[in-house]
Structures are given as structure tokens and as C-alpha cells.
Motif scaffolding. Structure first.
Motif, mmCIF file in Angstrom:
data_model
loop_
_atom_site.group_PDB
_atom_site.id
_atom_site.type_symbol
_atom_site.label_atom_id
_atom_site.label_comp_id
_atom_site.label_asym_id
_atom_site.label_seq_id
_atom_site.Cartn_x
_atom_site.Cartn_y
_atom_site.Cartn_z
ATOM 1 N N MET A 198 0.790 -1.590 -0.214
ATOM 2 C CA MET A 198 -0.130 0.079 0.020
ATOM 3 C C MET A 198 0.739 1.525 0.007
ATOM 4 S SD MET A 198 -3.389 -0.561 -0.337
ATOM 5 C CE MET A 198 -4.152 0.467 0.751
ATOM 6 N N LEU A 199 2.140 1.485 0.665
ATOM 7 C CA LEU A 199 2.640 2.335 1.449
ATOM 8 C C LEU A 199 3.150 2.619 -0.026
ATOM 9 C CD1 LEU A 199 4.270 2.026 4.712
ATOM 10 C CD2 LEU A 199 1.529 3.674 3.767
ATOM 11 N N ILE A 200 4.398 1.319 -0.690
ATOM 12 C CA ILE A 200 5.259 1.958 -1.582
ATOM 13 C C ILE A 200 4.685 1.704 -2.693
ATOM 14 C CG2 ILE A 200 7.131 0.623 -2.634
ATOM 15 C CD1 ILE A 200 7.971 -0.335 -0.478
ATOM 16 N N LEU A 201 3.428 1.350 -3.647
ATOM 17 C CA LEU A 201 3.163 1.259 -5.053
ATOM 18 C C LEU A 201 1.719 1.731 -5.493
ATOM 19 C CD1 LEU A 201 3.654 -2.876 -5.135
ATOM 20 C CD2 LEU A 201 4.848 -1.093 -6.001
ATOM 21 N N VAL A 202 0.516 2.622 -3.760
ATOM 22 C CA VAL A 202 -0.947 2.707 -4.172
ATOM 23 C C VAL A 202 -1.050 3.515 -4.114
ATOM 24 C CG1 VAL A 202 -3.046 2.037 -3.617
ATOM 25 C CG2 VAL A 202 -1.104 0.104 -4.356
ATOM 26 N N LEU A 203 0.118 3.825 -2.383
ATOM 27 C CA LEU A 203 -1.074 5.678 -2.221
ATOM 28 C C LEU A 203 -0.071 5.684 -2.331
ATOM 29 C CD1 LEU A 203 -2.224 3.804 1.585
ATOM 30 C CD2 LEU A 203 -3.695 4.757 -0.411
ATOM 31 N N SER A 204 -0.250 7.734 -2.407
ATOM 32 C CA SER A 204 -0.298 8.854 -2.680
ATOM 33 C C SER A 204 0.712 9.238 -1.399
ATOM 34 C CB SER A 204 -0.941 10.039 -3.222
ATOM 35 O OG SER A 204 0.542 11.320 -3.168
ATOM 36 N N SER A 205 2.005 10.111 -1.157
ATOM 37 C CA SER A 205 2.789 10.407 0.364
ATOM 38 C C SER A 205 1.652 11.110 0.543
ATOM 39 C CB SER A 205 3.859 11.102 0.129
ATOM 40 O OG SER A 205 4.237 12.017 -0.734
ATOM 41 N N SER A 206 1.394 12.475 0.084
ATOM 42 C CA SER A 206 0.106 13.665 -0.063
ATOM 43 C C SER A 206 -1.644 13.127 0.602
ATOM 44 C CB SER A 206 0.209 14.888 -1.143
ATOM 45 O OG SER A 206 -0.362 13.972 -2.103
ATOM 46 N N SER A 207 -1.625 11.817 0.330
ATOM 47 C CA SER A 207 -3.044 11.372 0.123
ATOM 48 C C SER A 207 -3.634 11.102 2.279
ATOM 49 C CB SER A 207 -3.370 10.296 -0.606
ATOM 50 O OG SER A 207 -2.612 9.281 0.252
ATOM 51 N N ALA A 208 -5.235 11.628 2.130
ATOM 52 C CA ALA A 208 -5.124 10.847 3.896
ATOM 53 C C ALA A 208 -4.697 9.774 4.128
ATOM 54 C CB ALA A 208 -6.516 11.248 3.754
ATOM 55 N N GLU A 209 -4.740 8.600 3.033
ATOM 56 C CA GLU A 209 -4.761 7.708 3.062
ATOM 57 C C GLU A 209 -3.966 6.968 3.516
ATOM 58 O OE1 GLU A 209 -6.821 3.375 1.352
ATOM 59 O OE2 GLU A 209 -7.377 5.264 0.498
ATOM 60 N N PHE A 210 -2.244 7.544 2.877
ATOM 61 C CA PHE A 210 -1.638 7.728 3.313
ATOM 62 C C PHE A 210 -0.513 7.434 4.388
ATOM 63 C CE2 PHE A 210 3.423 8.262 3.721
ATOM 64 C CZ PHE A 210 3.613 7.072 3.076
ATOM 65 N N GLY A 211 -1.577 8.483 5.496
ATOM 66 C CA GLY A 211 -0.922 8.868 6.698
ATOM 67 C C GLY A 211 -1.573 7.961 7.744
ATOM 68 N N ILE A 212 -3.425 8.049 7.188
ATOM 69 C CA ILE A 212 -3.829 6.164 8.171
ATOM 70 C C ILE A 212 -3.296 5.722 7.984
ATOM 71 C CG2 ILE A 212 -6.135 5.262 8.229
ATOM 72 C CD1 ILE A 212 -7.722 7.096 6.975
ATOM 73 N N THR A 213 -2.479 5.169 7.122
ATOM 74 C CA THR A 213 -1.868 3.432 6.892
ATOM 75 C C THR A 213 -0.694 3.897 7.797
ATOM 76 O OG1 THR A 213 -3.330 3.355 4.437
ATOM 77 C CG2 THR A 213 -1.149 1.909 5.407
ATOM 78 N N ILE A 214 -0.382 4.664 7.702
ATOM 79 C CA ILE A 214 1.161 5.116 8.841
ATOM 80 C C ILE A 214 1.372 4.645 10.742
ATOM 81 C CG2 ILE A 214 3.169 6.687 9.795
ATOM 82 C CD1 ILE A 214 3.802 5.937 7.304
ATOM 83 N N ALA A 215 -0.564 5.563 11.100
ATOM 84 C CA ALA A 215 -0.836 5.525 11.919
ATOM 85 C C ALA A 215 -0.957 4.219 12.379
ATOM 86 C CB ALA A 215 -1.884 6.676 11.648
ATOM 87 N N ALA A 216 -1.220 3.456 11.127
ATOM 88 C CA ALA A 216 -1.802 2.034 11.831
ATOM 89 C C ALA A 216 -1.060 1.024 11.918
ATOM 90 C CB ALA A 216 -3.006 2.036 10.568
ATOM 91 N N VAL A 217 0.208 1.559 11.397
ATOM 92 C CA VAL A 217 1.955 0.221 11.643
ATOM 93 C C VAL A 217 1.186 0.287 13.095
ATOM 94 C CG1 VAL A 217 3.989 -0.210 11.059
ATOM 95 C CG2 VAL A 217 2.805 0.455 9.552
#
Length: 359
Positions: A198-217
Motif C-alpha cells: 500500500m505505501l510503496i505502490l498504491v498510495l500517494s504520500s500526500s493522500s489522507a489514506e497514506f497517513g492513516i496507513t502509516i498511523a495504523a502500523v
């Protein structure tokens, strides 16, 4: 009957040697593919980013299997050995998916060709044999591992006997505890796999979903560690929180599956959908199984197993677990001998009952 030392038998050495041989062979194939592709494509291009990510994830899976195998042999955990066989089967599926994903990444339309090696599938045909070797090696090693796991099953049959004694109920409770710990380890790998993609291939670093995924780790890592501590130490409030968070994680898996295929977002996941679907469904099933087994382990709290869970597993010497001193002092034989001194070398925490002499 004594329990054999770590890597002290032919079955143990053969089991780990099979995994090491398979891992080395697969990692060599992965390195060759990476090198061939790196020489002719730009990995910074979005369509080619899938290749190094999948290869790195595949290498991580092989290393994870080695660590898991060593851990299972160290703990004499037959259930974890069975889990490794299932994980090995999943690796075959993942290796087959990797062939499909690499082909999709390297395929180019005719109007994109400009005389380079990737034109008309030349590069794909060059790396294809190395990609095919990987699932073949894993597939051939699978029945070999099954054979040695069967031998280890009989060899490690005394391990639980050493920890909890001959009580069938205690043995069953301890087996569920082992299943729970094993599931938590596999959950960790699946979560890392999904997060990497998700972080490397799909999500843009500026998207809200990227931040949610980072926080979920850190949240998920805390969940897995907290659940492991709770089930071992029998901490009810922490176990309750962990079970609730598992339900939330399952809901998130369903949400992501919908996102992969709904028309408004499916284009975002087009190049990674097959592997992401495989990892997400696997994560959901593992979480569901972990939640169900967790409820069973929760029901077994305060039934006399905590001492064995804390001190019985992971002993480097694999000697039987000693009962607390207050328990030993209460049990003496009719001739004045402390029954703790007459404890069998293979009954673990269970005491021999006093014997009545006819003399």
C-alpha cells in the motif's frame, strides 16, 4: 524420556536444511530477476515499482520462514510446524502471483516500443524462467517438509507433557495457547506485506489514506504484542482490548477489499490488485481465526495454566517445569520422602500420587 536438545536430531537438522536450501535457491532466482530488470527499466517509473516491491516481499517471506522454523524447533512447537507447512503452501501461490504481476509490469504496447530490450516481450522472456523456478523449488520442498514434520510430531510429542503433565484438559488448553501465539506471528507478516504494498505502490504520500496507513502500523504492532502478552500473562482487560481491536481490523480488511474493486477506486489498484487481494483475504481469515481462538484462550484464564505458559515454553534446556515451592511442600510420601524428589523426569508439572506399600 528426555527431550532432545535443539537441532540435536536428524529430523530437526534435515527440516531446517531443507528450508535453508529452498531459501537460498529462491533468493538467487529473485536476485537474478532483479538484476536483469534493473539493467533495462527505471524502477522510479510507477509501472515498474511493483517489481522491486514484490521481489523484496518475496525475499522477506523466505527469511521469515527460516526464523519461524528455528523458533518452532527451539520451542518444540508442533502446531507452529504445521503452520509453517500452510505458510509454505501460501508461498507457492504468492510465487505464481509474482509471475503474473511481473509480466503485467513488463508488458508494453507496441506503440510504446522504441527498440529497447523490453520491446515485444524480450525482457519478459529472459526473466520468465527464473520466476518459474521459484514456485517449482518451493513446491518440490513442500512434501519433503511434510515428511520431516511427521517425524518431528512424534519427537516433540513429549514437549507438552514436560510442560503441563499428563492432564488432558491442561494439554488441550496449552495447545490452544500455542495456536494463538502462532496465529499472531503470521498476522504480523501479513500486515507487513499489505502495508509495504500500500505505501510503496498504491498510495500517494500526500493522500489522507497514506497517513492513516502509516498511523495504523504502530497500532497493529501494539495490538499483536499486547495480545501475546495478555494471553501469556492472562491479563483480562488487555485481552479484551485486543479482541475488540481485532474486530476493527477485520472491518478494515473488508473496507479495503471493497476499495480494490469498486469503480471509483479500482484504477488506483489495477497493477497490484491480485496480490493485494490475496494478502488482504489471508489477513482477514487469520484475524478471524485469531479472534475465535483468542476467545477460547480467554475462557481458559485462571484455570492453572499461567505458570506453565510463562515458565514452561522457551526453556533452552527443556527440563520439566518445577512447581512452586508451596505446592511441593504439601505433598510428602508415607515414609517421609518429599514427593517432589520422586517426580518423574517426564511428567513435567504433575506430581506422582503417594503409593501405598503392602509391606
Amino acid at each position: 524420556m528426555a527431550v532432545e536438545r535443539f537441532l540435536g536430531t536428524r529430523a530437526q537438522r534435515s527440516f531446517i536444511a531443507t528450508i535453508l536450501f529452498q531459501t537460498v535457491a529462491v533468493l538467487v532466482m529473485v536476485a537474478i530477476v532483479f538484476r536483469l530488470v534493473e539493467d533495462h527499466v527505471d524502477f522510479n517509473t510507477s509501472r515498474y515499482k511493483t517489481i522491486p516491491c514484490y521481489l523484496a516481499l518475496f525475499a522477506l517471506a523466505e527469511i521469515f520462514e527460516i526464523l519461524l522454523a528455528l523458533d518452532a524447533l527451539r520451542l518444540r512447537n508442533v502446531i507452529q510446524l504445521a503452520g509453517i507447512l500452510l505458510f509454505h503452501g501460501a508461498l507457492i501461490v504468492f510465487a505464481a502471483l509474482q509471475i503474473h504481476e511481473t509480466k503485467s509490469a513488463l508488458s508494453k504496447a507496441e506503440d510504446d516500443c522504441q527498440g529497447n530490450i523490453n520491446c515485444n516481450g524480450v525482457l519478459w522472456r529472459r526473466v520468465q524462467p527464473y520466476l518459474i523456478v521459484a514456485p517449482c523449488v518451493i513446491g518440490v520442498s513442500w512434501p519433503v517438509l511434510m515428511f520431516f514434520v511427521r517425524e518431528l510430531y512424534f519427537e516433540f510429542g513429549w514437549a507438552i507433557f514436560h510442560v503441563v503433565g499428563a492432564n488432558p484438559k491442561m494439554k488441550t488448553m496449552y495447545q490452544y495457547y500455542q495456536i494463538m501465539v502462532c496465529l499472531l506471528k503470521f498476522n504480523f507478516f501479513c500486515f507487513i506485506g499489505v502495508s509495504m504494498q500500500m505505501l510503496i505502490l498504491v498510495l500517494s504520500s500526500s493522500s489522507a489514506e497514506f497517513g492513516i496507513t502509516i498511523a495504523a502500523v504502530p497500532v497493529v504492532v501494539f495490538l499483536l504484542v499486547a495480545c501475546a502478552v495478555a494471553v501469556q500473562r492472562e491479563i483480562k482487560w488487555l485481552m479484551s482490548i485486543s479482541l475488540v481491536l481485532m474486530l476493527a481490523a477485520e472491518a478494515y480488511c473488508i473496507y479495503k477489499l471493497v476499495r480494490f474493486y469498486e469503480p471509483s477506486s479500482q484504477a488506483q489498484y489495477l497493477s497490484t490488485r491480485a496480490t493485494l487481494t490475496f494478502f488482504t483475504i489471508t489477513s482477514f481469515l487469520l484475524l478471524f481465526a485469531t479472534f475465535a481462538v483468542g476467545l477460547r484462550c480467554f475462557a481458559d484464564f485462571d484455570k492453572g495454566l499461567q505458570y506453565s505458559k510463562v515458565y514452561g515454553s522457551g526453556q533452552s534446556s527443556y527440563t520439566p517445569v518445577k512447581q512452586p515451592l508451596q505446592d511441593l511442600s504439601e505433598e510428602t510420601s508415607t515414609d517421609g520422602m518429599n514427593m517432589g524428589q520422586r517426580q518423574s523426569s517426564y511428567v513435567g508439572g504433575s506430581h506422582l500420587q503417594p503409593r501405598i506399600s503392602i509391606e
